[in-house]
Every structure is written in structure tokens, then in C-alpha cells.
Scaffold this motif. Structure first.
Motif, mmCIF file in Angstrom:
data_model
loop_
_atom_site.group_PDB
_atom_site.id
_atom_site.type_symbol
_atom_site.label_atom_id
_atom_site.label_comp_id
_atom_site.label_asym_id
_atom_site.label_seq_id
_atom_site.Cartn_x
_atom_site.Cartn_y
_atom_site.Cartn_z
ATOM 1 N N LYS A 460 0.834 -1.198 0.000
ATOM 2 C CA LYS A 460 0.000 0.000 0.000
ATOM 3 C C LYS A 460 0.872 1.252 0.000
ATOM 4 O O LYS A 460 1.940 1.277 0.610
ATOM 5 C CB LYS A 460 -0.915 0.017 1.236
ATOM 6 C CG LYS A 460 -1.937 -1.112 1.283
ATOM 7 C CD LYS A 460 -2.974 -0.987 0.183
ATOM 8 C CE LYS A 460 -4.032 -2.087 0.267
ATOM 9 N NZ LYS A 460 -5.016 -1.977 -0.838
ATOM 10 N N VAL A 461 0.380 2.278 -0.693
ATOM 11 C CA VAL A 461 1.088 3.554 -0.753
ATOM 12 C C VAL A 461 0.085 4.685 -0.561
ATOM 13 O O VAL A 461 -0.998 4.671 -1.133
ATOM 14 C CB VAL A 461 1.808 3.744 -2.107
ATOM 15 C CG1 VAL A 461 2.520 5.091 -2.145
ATOM 16 C CG2 VAL A 461 2.791 2.627 -2.367
ATOM 17 N N ALA A 462 0.470 5.660 0.261
ATOM 18 C CA ALA A 462 -0.312 6.892 0.419
ATOM 19 C C ALA A 462 0.607 8.051 0.075
ATOM 20 O O ALA A 462 1.737 8.106 0.567
ATOM 21 C CB ALA A 462 -0.829 7.022 1.849
ATOM 22 N N PHE A 488 4.513 -8.132 -5.456
ATOM 23 C CA PHE A 488 4.317 -7.184 -6.542
ATOM 24 C C PHE A 488 3.433 -7.724 -7.656
ATOM 25 O O PHE A 488 3.114 -6.999 -8.595
ATOM 26 C CB PHE A 488 5.670 -6.771 -7.129
ATOM 27 C CG PHE A 488 6.456 -5.847 -6.238
ATOM 28 C CD1 PHE A 488 5.993 -4.588 -5.941
ATOM 29 C CD2 PHE A 488 7.656 -6.259 -5.680
ATOM 30 C CE1 PHE A 488 6.701 -3.735 -5.120
ATOM 31 C CE2 PHE A 488 8.381 -5.421 -4.862
ATOM 32 C CZ PHE A 488 7.902 -4.156 -4.577
ATOM 33 N N SER A 489 3.065 -8.985 -7.596
ATOM 34 C CA SER A 489 2.257 -9.565 -8.669
ATOM 35 C C SER A 489 0.906 -8.869 -8.810
ATOM 36 O O SER A 489 0.359 -8.749 -9.905
ATOM 37 C CB SER A 489 2.051 -11.056 -8.420
ATOM 38 O OG SER A 489 1.365 -11.278 -7.194
ATOM 39 N N GLN A 490 0.353 -8.363 -7.703
ATOM 40 C CA GLN A 490 -0.965 -7.733 -7.739
ATOM 41 C C GLN A 490 -0.953 -6.374 -8.416
ATOM 42 O O GLN A 490 -1.997 -5.870 -8.815
ATOM 43 C CB GLN A 490 -1.471 -7.558 -6.295
ATOM 44 C CG GLN A 490 -0.574 -6.626 -5.478
ATOM 45 C CD GLN A 490 -1.276 -6.052 -4.268
ATOM 46 O OE1 GLN A 490 -2.380 -5.557 -4.376
ATOM 47 N NE2 GLN A 490 -0.641 -6.147 -3.123
ATOM 48 N N GLU A 497 -3.400 1.545 -9.427
ATOM 49 C CA GLU A 497 -3.746 2.546 -8.413
ATOM 50 C C GLU A 497 -4.853 2.071 -7.486
ATOM 51 O O GLU A 497 -4.820 2.310 -6.283
ATOM 52 C CB GLU A 497 -4.169 3.851 -9.086
ATOM 53 C CG GLU A 497 -3.049 4.577 -9.811
ATOM 54 C CD GLU A 497 -3.017 4.236 -11.285
ATOM 55 O OE1 GLU A 497 -3.539 3.157 -11.655
ATOM 56 O OE2 GLU A 497 -2.475 5.038 -12.073
ATOM 57 N N SER A 498 -5.862 1.394 -8.041
ATOM 58 C CA SER A 498 -6.988 0.956 -7.220
ATOM 59 C C SER A 498 -6.576 -0.120 -6.219
ATOM 60 O O SER A 498 -7.215 -0.277 -5.179
ATOM 61 C CB SER A 498 -8.116 0.432 -8.113
ATOM 62 O OG SER A 498 -7.679 -0.698 -8.851
ATOM 63 N N ASN A 499 -5.517 -0.869 -6.527
ATOM 64 C CA ASN A 499 -5.057 -1.921 -5.622
ATOM 65 C C ASN A 499 -4.055 -1.423 -4.595
ATOM 66 O O ASN A 499 -3.904 -2.005 -3.525
ATOM 67 C CB ASN A 499 -4.398 -3.059 -6.424
ATOM 68 C CG ASN A 499 -5.371 -3.779 -7.316
ATOM 69 O OD1 ASN A 499 -6.530 -3.948 -6.968
ATOM 70 N ND2 ASN A 499 -4.913 -4.194 -8.485
ATOM 71 N N VAL A 500 -3.368 -0.345 -4.929
ATOM 72 C CA VAL A 500 -2.229 0.070 -4.113
ATOM 73 C C VAL A 500 -2.472 1.366 -3.345
ATOM 74 O O VAL A 500 -2.136 1.469 -2.164
ATOM 75 C CB VAL A 500 -0.976 0.215 -5.005
ATOM 76 C CG1 VAL A 500 0.182 0.822 -4.227
ATOM 77 C CG2 VAL A 500 -0.579 -1.138 -5.575
ATOM 78 N N LEU A 501 -3.052 2.377 -3.992
ATOM 79 C CA LEU A 501 -3.166 3.700 -3.372
ATOM 80 C C LEU A 501 -4.197 3.719 -2.251
ATOM 81 O O LEU A 501 -5.264 3.113 -2.353
ATOM 82 C CB LEU A 501 -3.528 4.752 -4.421
ATOM 83 C CG LEU A 501 -2.481 5.023 -5.499
ATOM 84 C CD1 LEU A 501 -2.982 6.104 -6.450
ATOM 85 C CD2 LEU A 501 -1.153 5.434 -4.883
ATOM 86 N N PHE A 526 4.521 -2.720 3.298
ATOM 87 C CA PHE A 526 4.187 -4.100 2.950
ATOM 88 C C PHE A 526 3.228 -4.590 4.025
ATOM 89 O O PHE A 526 3.512 -4.460 5.221
ATOM 90 C CB PHE A 526 5.443 -4.975 2.915
ATOM 91 C CG PHE A 526 6.350 -4.669 1.755
ATOM 92 C CD1 PHE A 526 6.109 -5.241 0.513
ATOM 93 C CD2 PHE A 526 7.417 -3.807 1.897
ATOM 94 C CE1 PHE A 526 6.933 -4.959 -0.573
ATOM 95 C CE2 PHE A 526 8.239 -3.519 0.825
ATOM 96 C CZ PHE A 526 8.002 -4.096 -0.411
ATOM 97 N N THR A 527 2.104 -5.139 3.625
ATOM 98 C CA THR A 527 1.073 -5.476 4.589
ATOM 99 C C THR A 527 0.471 -6.835 4.277
ATOM 100 O O THR A 527 0.868 -7.516 3.338
ATOM 101 C CB THR A 527 -0.020 -4.391 4.589
ATOM 102 O OG1 THR A 527 -0.968 -4.656 5.618
ATOM 103 C CG2 THR A 527 -0.722 -4.331 3.243
ATOM 104 N N SER A 528 -0.510 -7.201 5.066
ATOM 105 C CA SER A 528 -1.211 -8.471 4.872
ATOM 106 C C SER A 528 -2.575 -8.211 4.262
ATOM 107 O O SER A 528 -3.244 -7.232 4.612
ATOM 108 C CB SER A 528 -1.372 -9.192 6.213
ATOM 109 O OG SER A 528 -2.200 -10.329 6.082
ATOM 110 N N ASP A 529 -2.975 -9.069 3.342
ATOM 111 C CA ASP A 529 -4.297 -8.934 2.723
ATOM 112 C C ASP A 529 -5.422 -9.300 3.691
ATOM 113 O O ASP A 529 -6.548 -8.840 3.559
ATOM 114 C CB ASP A 529 -4.396 -9.832 1.485
ATOM 115 C CG ASP A 529 -3.553 -9.299 0.333
ATOM 116 O OD1 ASP A 529 -3.303 -8.082 0.316
ATOM 117 O OD2 ASP A 529 -3.149 -10.099 -0.530
#
Length: 738
Positions: A460-462, A488-490, A497-501, A526-529
């Protein structure tokens, strides 16, 4: 001899004039062979006299030459003698043009070579500490170690001290009494109100506004009640602030994790920095009248263990908990009284921020900052040790690139180790407040390293919209370098952007840089789903538990995190022009303007209209258009710029750097509303508040005020227009259509 020679020349000239008479030009140029030379006529015509005269002239010439030679030789001897006595100054090579630009692929390769996974194991051990709460001896010891690491590489270092007020738990602890049973929680929440209250307990899920609204829809009044909520989704401070808006008496918070959390720590200040010096720094020499941040809660707040929460929930009466909340049980009613006693102690502590800098070779007075908090409630391995270790390794690696590999950053890099991060980014915020004028138009970006590893399956990135394009490029480059990292596969999809931001929230250390100081910032993790890391703010935040959560990938993830942060930093100090995308803000502004326009028209078309017909969105639309044109004009200037022209690049970069700062509303006080950013801040001045205010008008909320809306609407319009004007550049380039 010079006198005699001059005299002879003057005499010859004078007598020659007499000889040629009136119009002597023609006669003088007429070389008549019958006439004898003038000198021979005057000195005598014999060959003997002529030879004597020639010998005399030759002798005079030789004597003059010898005298001149001796004089110059004397000067050279004196200069040589002085040079042998005075110390020779070392030759310093100054940049007279653009710094040699190393190929970006070579820069990435060098950085990856410097960041070895084995280095992180030893750095983790060096910066792990069982007790390093802000202001403690453990915190000071770690600060000295960071400082020593910076000095080892030869960086210029300095420190920054502040005297801040924080709340710590009382020696006797705080107390909860329910159904005649007393509980003594091990944790606490700093900046809670103090005292004792008794009220009926009510379960409110995560304590979000939507959760409290659902209770209101169920005819459950929260006035004077004690609200019981779970951790997660929003910060502790937001949970307490939401309950306070409903006039609750107190808030109890427990961990929703399946892990047994004995003690949970945190703070409930709805803001950042020392809440007793809002908007200004807490230096020991500053003398201001007593003042408190408006973000301090007026109600009690306390953490409890999950075991205590389960006991309380199991005995509640009232309505059944909504199915969407998953929990089984009842919400509680007026028969379920509970007593909460909070006796936190307000104390003053000295905290120290530690800095090191790698100076740029072209624009040394332009710098980006990368930082990590150093303190923690307990071991704080994920909270601070990992970030501090990455900070130190990046400083060592980049400095090595400069000293040994010929890398020359155009701009400077400041490495910062903050204290009192657990109390609400106090160290970082006080530094910003103390040096806001110095940082203006100099600090152009911030990278946050707090909490960068909390899992291994998600990323995740903000960030500021200005940095999002750079983030996308960096993700691809780092993922190509680390193909074995499955996380990084996701993000290799078109819609990454919708998956990370995610949004940058007030409890993130990067938030005050963006919303208070107007410095484009980025924070990542780096986080857990599946779930959030459950050990933040506990004594169980250890390396062993983080290894368990990440399947023993902490070292590998730290290496990749360092590459990600390092590439963003190096790209921003390496290129001629700052890698910031104004188009992202252009699209964001146009989206917000469209939302406002739609709602205004809807309210004006109602019968009777809820907004006057003379209220127009025309000026806001025009301001948005001005920003679009200014951003396109700048993009065109960039395409046509000469990258070897240092002054040209500096002017363009300065225009880019004004964007974020000019979104800080000039119409509100940083003391009253510190987060002045109209797009990412908080308060009545923000664009989002305008949208919310229109919603409140539409629902006929009695707190909605048309005149207040119109005033804030006008101020927001001119803030956008001012940003567009500044971006346009020279005063004669401004768009004056509004």
C-alpha cells in the motif's frame, strides 16, 4: 635615458614640422632622392658621425633591456619566495554547469549493490531496544547510535531539541468497574481527559461515523454513555472524536485480534505535534500563553484487553448487535452501567531529533527529507526498528555511491531520525513548526519509513498526487529487479492505483508534511491482505512476531523497501527536472469541481430552492480551468527546455514546488487549523467540507449554514485561482479571466 630619448623624439618632431612648413603632408610623402636625410643634415653628414650615433642608440637599447629584465626577475623571485612560505590552498573543483548526469540504469544498479540483505540483519541487532519510549535513556542511546552512523560516513550532522508535554500513565494505573468487578488495564491512551465517569456501556463496532449513525437509526442515544469499540479501520483519535460529537462520556478500545494483547498503548490527540503548542514549536525558549489544541478530546479514553471486553460484551442487555457487524451478542442498555477512571499524568520531556545530510552538487539549497521515528511504547520492532535500520542503510549506501562511484546528486538529501512519534508525530511536527520559514521553497519532498513492514502479501502507498506517477514507475522498476517477491504480482495490472493507493491519514507521520507544510509526501508499507498487524502499540511488537507474520521475510522485505524508498529519493535528486505530475492534481480538482457543481444545481432546482439562484459555480470552474491551462503551459515549457541550462531548470522546478504549498489555505490560521491543505487537510476550508456542507444543506441539517458555505466556497475558489496564478510564473503570464 627615457628622458633623453623623449627629448630627442620631441625635438625631431618639432624641427621636422618647421622643415615641412604649411602643407607638409604632400612634401613629406614625396620621397625626393636628391634630398639628404634630415638627421644627417642636423648631426653632420660624415659617416663617422652616423656610426657614432647608431652605436649610442644600440647601447641605450641594451642597457634598457637589462634593467627591465632585472626588475621582472626580482618580482618573480619575491613571488616564488612568498609561495614557499605561505601554505598552498587546496584546489577546490566547483560545478560551473550541470552536474555530470549518471545514467539512471547505472544509478539503480549501484543502489541495489549497496543494499545487501545481510547488512540488515546486523543493523536490526544494533538498533533493537527493549525500552525506548520518547525522552527515555533508551531513546537517547538510539539517537546517539544513529548520529554516530551518520558521522562514520562523513556526513554533516546536527540535532534538534524540543521540550514537549505528553501524558503518561499514573503509577497506580487506571481503573474500570463493571458489574461490581474491578479491572486494571495495563495500557493507556495519552492525551485522554482525566477524571471519573459512570454511564451505560454501548457497543459501537469500530466507532466510525457510519457505525454511530447506525446506532442512531436504531434509536440508541449515545449521550453520557460509555462507548465500547474495536481497534482498526480508523485511528484511536478518530474513534474518540466521533464519540465526543455524539456527547458520549467515555470510550473504551480493545484489540480485535485473535492474539492475546495484554497492554495496548496509543494517543487520542486529533492532530500531530505537541498539543500544548499548536502551530508553533515547543522550544524551551518560546514563551506563549497557555493554549491547547482543539484536537484534544474532552472525554475519557482508555484501552482494555480483549479478555476484559469479551467479559463485558457477554453481560450486556439491549438490542441484538447488527449482523453486518459480525459480533454476536447485544449492544447494551441503561442497565449496563460501567465506571471509567483515568488519572494520566501530564509531564514535560526533552526529545531530540537527529539529522545527517548529503549535499547536492548543483542545487544544494534544495533538498528532500527521508525520515523514520526512533521511539516506541515497547520493543517497537515494526513501529520503529525496521524504519530506523532502513534509514541508516540508505544513508550509508547513497553516501558510498557519492564517495566511491562518482554519483553526484543535483539536490541534497536530509536523513532524519524523529523522536516522540508514538505520541502523534511530535518530533517531526515540532521540527516543521520550528523551521517552516527555512523549509519554504527548499524542502521539496518527504519519504516516510515508519511501519513499512507489517505483512508480506500486500503493498500500500499513500502520497501526494504529484508523486503518484513516479511511484508507479518505481514499483515497476523495483518489481523487475526483485522478481522473486510475489507481493508485486498484484500491481502489474493496468489499474494498479486501485489496488495500491490509499488515503494519507492524520495518524501517518507523512501527513503533517503534506497537510501542514505543503511538502509532497509519500508513505508506503508491505502489509497483509487478511488483517492488520495486531502488535502496533503493544509490548509484543518484536522481531520474532514480525517474522512470524511475514513468514520470515523481514530481511528480504527490508531490502526491497530500501530499494523502493531509495529509488524515489534518488530520482528526485538525480534528474534535471523534478519528477512530479501536475496532471494528477488537475484531474482531482476537476473531479471535485464537478461534484460541487452537480450538488449546487440540485439544491437550486428544489422548490423552494435551498441555495439562492445568484450563487454561481462559474468562478470555481474558471479557477479550475486556469489551473489546467497553467499546468499544460508548464508541461510545454518543460518539453521546450534546455536541460543543460541550470537557471532554466531551477526556475521550472521552483514553479513545480509552489503547487503543493499554494494549496494551503491562506485564509485560516495554522494555530487554529494546522492542516490547511484544501484538498488533503481537515476543517471548514477544505473542498471536501464544501461537498459535505452541501449534503447537510440537502438533508436540512439544522447545523448547515448557507452564509457560512458561501464564504468558505469563495475562499476555496480563490485558493485554487491563486495556485494557478503562481504556477503560471511571471505576473504578466497570469490568466486574468476570473
Amino acid at each position: 635615458m627615457e628622458g633623453d630619448n623623449s627629448h630627442v623624439e620631441m625635438k625631431l618632431s618639432s624641427e621636422a614640422d618647421e622643415e615641412v612648413g604649411g602643407n607638409g603632408v604632400g612634401d613629406h610623402l614625396n620621397h625626393n632622392s636628391s634630398r639628404k636625410p634630415y638627421v644627417a643634415q642636423k648631426l653632420g653628414r660624415t659617416p663617422k658621425n652616423l656610426c657614432f650615433m647608431g652605436a649610442t642608440i644600440f647601447l641605450i637599447f641594451i642597457i634598457g633591456y637589462l634593467i627591465g629584465y632585472l626588475v621582472h626577475r626580482n618580482k618573480d623571485t619575491v613571488a616564488t619566495s612568498a609561495a614557499s612560505v605561505l601554505p598552498l590552498e587546496k584546489t577546490v573543483v566547483h560545478e560551473t554547469g550541470a552536474a555530470p548526469l549518471m545514467d539512471w540504469d547505472d544509478v539503480k544498479k549501484l543502489l541495489a549493490e549497496k543494499l545487501k540483505a545481510t547488512n540488515f540483519d546486523s543493523t536490526f541487532r544494533e538498533f533493537s531496544h527493549a525500552d525506548h519510549r520518547a525522552g527515555s535513556s533508551g531513546d537517547e542511546s538510539l539517537g546517539n547510535r544513529v548520529l554516530a552512523k551518520f558521522k562514520e560516513g562523513g556526513m554533516k550532522t546536527w540535532t534538534d531539541e524540543h521540550f514537549v508535554k505528553v501524558q503518561d500513565p499514573p503509577a497506580s494505573g487506571n481503573r474500570i468497574v463493571f458489574k461490581n468487578k474491578e479491572y486494571r488495564p495495563g495500557g493507556f491512551l495519552s492525551y485522554s481527559a482525566t477524571g471519573t465517569v459512570t454511564g451505560a456501556v454501548v457497543f459501537a463496532h469500530y466507532g466510525r461515523e457510519v457505525d454511530l449513525t447506525m446506532l442512531s437509526d436504531m434509536n440508541i442515544n449515545l449521550k453520557d454513555r460509555v462507548v465500547l469499540v474495536k481497534t482498526g479501520r480508523i485511528s484511536f483519535a478518530e474513534k474518540v472524536a466521533n464519540a465526543a460529537k455524539k456527547n458520549a462520556a467515555a470510550v473504551l478500545i480493545y484489540s480485535e485480534s485473535n492474539e492475546e494483547i495484554p497492554s495496548l498503548f496509543g494517543h487520542v490527540h486529533m492532530g500531530s505535534g505537541d498539543p500544548y503548542t499548536p502551530g508553533f514549536p515547543s522550544f524551551n525558549h518560546t514563551q506563549f500563553p497557555p493554549v491547547e489544541s482543539s484536537g484534544l478530546p474532552r472525554i475519557l479514553a482508555q484501552t482494555i484487553s480483549k479478555r476484559t471486553a469479551v467479559e463485558i460484551l457477554g453481560q450486556l442487555n439491549g438490542q441484538v448487535i447488527p449482523e453486518s457487524w459480525v459480533n454476536i451478542g447485544r449492544l447494551g442498555d441503561n442497565r449496563d452501567n460501567i465506571t471509567v477512571e483515568v488519572n494520566n499524568v501530564l509531564t514535560e520531556k526533552k526529545i531530540t531529533n537527529v539529522f545527517g545530510v548529503i549535499q547536492g552538487f548543483v542545487d544544494a539549497d534544495r533538498y528532500m527529507v527521508i525520515g523514520a521515528q526512533r521511539d516506541a511504547w515497547g520493543p517497537g520492532f515494526a513501529a520503529s526498528t525496521v524504519g530506523t535500520s532502513v534509514l541508516v542503510e540508505l544513508a550509508r549506501g547513497i553516501l558510498n555511491m557519492v564517495k566511491n562511484d562518482g554519483f553526484k546528486p543535483r539536490r541534497s538529501i536530509v536523513f532524519a531520525s524523529w523522536s516522540a512519534g508514538e505520541y502523534g508525530s511530535i518530533g517531526a511536527t515540532e521540527w516543521l513548526e520550528g523551521y517552516l520559514s527555512s523549509l519554504n521553497m527548499k524542502a521539496f519532498s518527504y519519504v516516510n519509513l515508519d511501519g513499512i513492514i507489517t505483512g508480506s502479501s500486500g503493498f500500500k502507498v499513500a502520497s501526494s498526487p504529484l508523486l503518484q506517477s513516479l511511484i508507479g514507475k518505481t514499483i515497476k522498476e523495483v518489481s523487475d529487479t526483485n522478481k522473486g517477491v510475489s507481493v508485486f504480482s498484484q500491481i502489474k495490472t493496468e489499474n494498479w492505483e486501485s489496488n495500491v493507493l490509499e488515503s494519507l491519514t492524520v495518524d501517518n507521520s507523512a501527513y503533517p508534511f503534506l497537510a501542514f507544510s505543503g511538502i509532497p509526501s509519500v508513505s508506503f508499507r508491505f502489509t497483509s491482505d487478511k488483517s492488520e498487524y495486531p502488535f502496533f502499540g503493544t509490548t509484543l511488537d518484536t522481531q520474532q512476531n514480525l517474522n512470524h507474520v511475514t513468514s520470515n521475510k523481514v530481511t528480504q522485505l527490508a531490502q526491497v523497501a530500501a530499494q523502493f524508498a531509495g529509488q524515489i529519493v534518488l530520482r528526485l535528486v538525480h534528474d534535471h527536472l523534478l519528477q512530479m505530475d501536475l496532471g494528477k492534481y488537475d484531474r482531482l480538482i476537476r473531479t471535485k469541481v464537478a461534484q460541487i457543481n452537480l450538488r449546487v444545481k440540485k439544491l437550486q432546482n428544489l422548490q423552494p430552492p435551498l441555495l439562492p439562484k445568484d450563487l454561481t459555480v462559474k468562478w470555481l470552474i474558471s479557477a479550475s480551468g486556469s489551473f489546467s491551462r497553467a499546468s499544460r503551459s508548464l508541461a510545454n515549457d518543460i518539453l521546450n527546455s534546455n536541460l543543460e541550462d541550470i537557471e532554466m531548470c531551477r526556475l521550472i522546478n521552483d514553479r513545480i514546488m509552489t503547487v503543493e504549498r499554494n494549496f494551503l489555505s491562506p485564509y485560516v490560521s495554522p494555530r487554529e487549523s494546522p492542516f490547511r491543505h484544501i484538498l488533503h487537510g481537515s476543517g471548514a476550508h477544505t473542498v471536501q467540507n464544501l461537498i459535505d456542507h452541501l449534503e447537510a444543506l440537502g438533508s436540512r441539517n439544522p447545523k448547515a449554514d448557507v452564509d457560512l458555505f458561501r464564504n468558505q466556497f469563495a475562499l476555496a475558489t480563490w485558493t485554487v485561482q491563486g495556485c494557478a496564478n503562481s504556477l503560471a510564473g511571471n505576473i504578466w503570464s497570469l490568466d486574468n479571466e476570473v
